[in-house]
Design a protein around this motif. Sequence first.
Motif, short mmCIF file in Angstrom:
data_model
loop_
_atom_site.label_atom_id
_atom_site.label_comp_id
_atom_site.label_asym_id
_atom_site.label_seq_id
_atom_site.Cartn_x
_atom_site.Cartn_y
_atom_site.Cartn_z
N GLN A 112 7.52 -8.09 4.42
CA GLN A 112 6.50 -7.13 4.85
C GLN A 112 6.39 -7.08 6.37
O GLN A 112 6.26 -6.01 6.96
CB GLN A 112 5.14 -7.50 4.22
CG GLN A 112 5.11 -7.33 2.72
CD GLN A 112 5.43 -5.92 2.29
OE1 GLN A 112 4.89 -4.95 2.80
NE2 GLN A 112 6.37 -5.78 1.36
N ARG A 160 0.64 2.71 8.13
CA ARG A 160 0.84 1.45 7.40
C ARG A 160 -0.29 0.46 7.68
O ARG A 160 -0.89 -0.10 6.77
CB ARG A 160 2.20 0.84 7.79
CG ARG A 160 2.48 -0.49 7.14
CD ARG A 160 3.87 -1.00 7.56
NE ARG A 160 4.13 -2.32 7.04
CZ ARG A 160 4.49 -2.59 5.79
NH1 ARG A 160 4.64 -1.60 4.92
NH2 ARG A 160 4.69 -3.82 5.39
N HIS A 202 -3.57 -0.94 5.31
CA HIS A 202 -3.95 -2.33 5.03
C HIS A 202 -5.42 -2.56 5.38
O HIS A 202 -6.15 -3.22 4.63
CB HIS A 202 -3.07 -3.30 5.82
CG HIS A 202 -1.65 -3.30 5.38
ND1 HIS A 202 -1.25 -3.57 4.09
CD2 HIS A 202 -0.50 -3.05 6.07
CE1 HIS A 202 0.07 -3.48 3.99
NE2 HIS A 202 0.54 -3.17 5.18
N TYR A 208 -8.50 -3.46 2.79
CA TYR A 208 -9.36 -4.63 3.01
C TYR A 208 -10.83 -4.23 2.95
O TYR A 208 -11.63 -4.88 2.26
CB TYR A 208 -9.03 -5.29 4.35
CG TYR A 208 -9.90 -6.48 4.63
CD1 TYR A 208 -9.69 -7.68 3.96
CD2 TYR A 208 -10.93 -6.40 5.54
CE1 TYR A 208 -10.50 -8.78 4.18
CE2 TYR A 208 -11.76 -7.50 5.77
CZ TYR A 208 -11.53 -8.69 5.10
OH TYR A 208 -12.34 -9.77 5.31
N ALA A 260 -7.73 -5.65 -0.80
CA ALA A 260 -6.84 -6.61 -0.13
C ALA A 260 -7.69 -7.80 0.30
O ALA A 260 -8.84 -7.65 0.70
CB ALA A 260 -6.15 -5.97 1.07
N GLU A 270 -4.05 -11.43 2.71
CA GLU A 270 -3.10 -10.31 2.80
C GLU A 270 -3.22 -9.60 4.15
O GLU A 270 -2.21 -9.31 4.78
CB GLU A 270 -3.34 -9.33 1.65
CG GLU A 270 -2.95 -9.91 0.31
CD GLU A 270 -3.47 -9.11 -0.86
OE1 GLU A 270 -2.70 -8.90 -1.81
OE2 GLU A 270 -4.65 -8.68 -0.82
N LEU A 271 -4.44 -9.35 4.58
CA LEU A 271 -4.65 -8.67 5.86
C LEU A 271 -4.13 -9.53 7.02
O LEU A 271 -3.44 -9.04 7.91
CB LEU A 271 -6.14 -8.37 6.05
CG LEU A 271 -6.48 -7.51 7.26
CD1 LEU A 271 -5.88 -6.12 7.12
CD2 LEU A 271 -7.99 -7.43 7.42
N GLU A 321 -0.29 -9.49 7.05
CA GLU A 321 0.27 -8.19 7.43
C GLU A 321 0.28 -8.04 8.95
O GLU A 321 1.25 -7.59 9.53
CB GLU A 321 -0.50 -7.04 6.78
CG GLU A 321 -0.27 -6.89 5.30
CD GLU A 321 1.17 -6.57 4.92
OE1 GLU A 321 1.95 -6.07 5.75
OE2 GLU A 321 1.51 -6.80 3.75
#
Length: 185
Positions: A37, A56, A60, A64, A69, A73-74, A77
Amino acid sequence: KLCVTLALALATALVAPSAQATPYCEGKLASDTIDEQQEITLGLLRSKKFDALQRRMDGHLDAYVAGRASDEELFYEFGAFDRWGPFLTPLIEEWIALRPTSFAARHAMTLHLAAVAWQKRGERLARETSRQQFGEFDKALAAAQDSAIRSIALHPKPILAYQALMVTGKAMRFDPSRIGQPAAK
């Protein structure tokens, strides 16, 4: 009034013994997934596909805010920008110039500048690190903090900016009263 509240919350988090340097992570993301990613994100930056990169990263952030998310994950990323490579600086600067109100672009610069700071400091123990290295480290961390402070007003849930301020604040003395003040030029 909001700035005072935020400054007090940040100051409390900085001195609290349980303050974490990174958001809560459950370990659900595999390292190869994270790497893939982040490479997609860096590929968009390297190829100067700023519109696609913005979509993109905003996707994200939106996920969130909507609860789709996790912190983990945040955090990962945006971890694509937590690199010191000198090729990143002009690319992120160009992204910011094209999107001056982009939280994502500004936070990318925050992470990059913090990574640059650690590179300038070096890997040695403090007693083996020169005053000059510490001076360059502090200067670069201050730039990262200024970038984080500028980004707070750019997003309704700027958790990444606060996390960056906590991490850089642990590395150097941070003055919480700077929140809400004009950033250094």
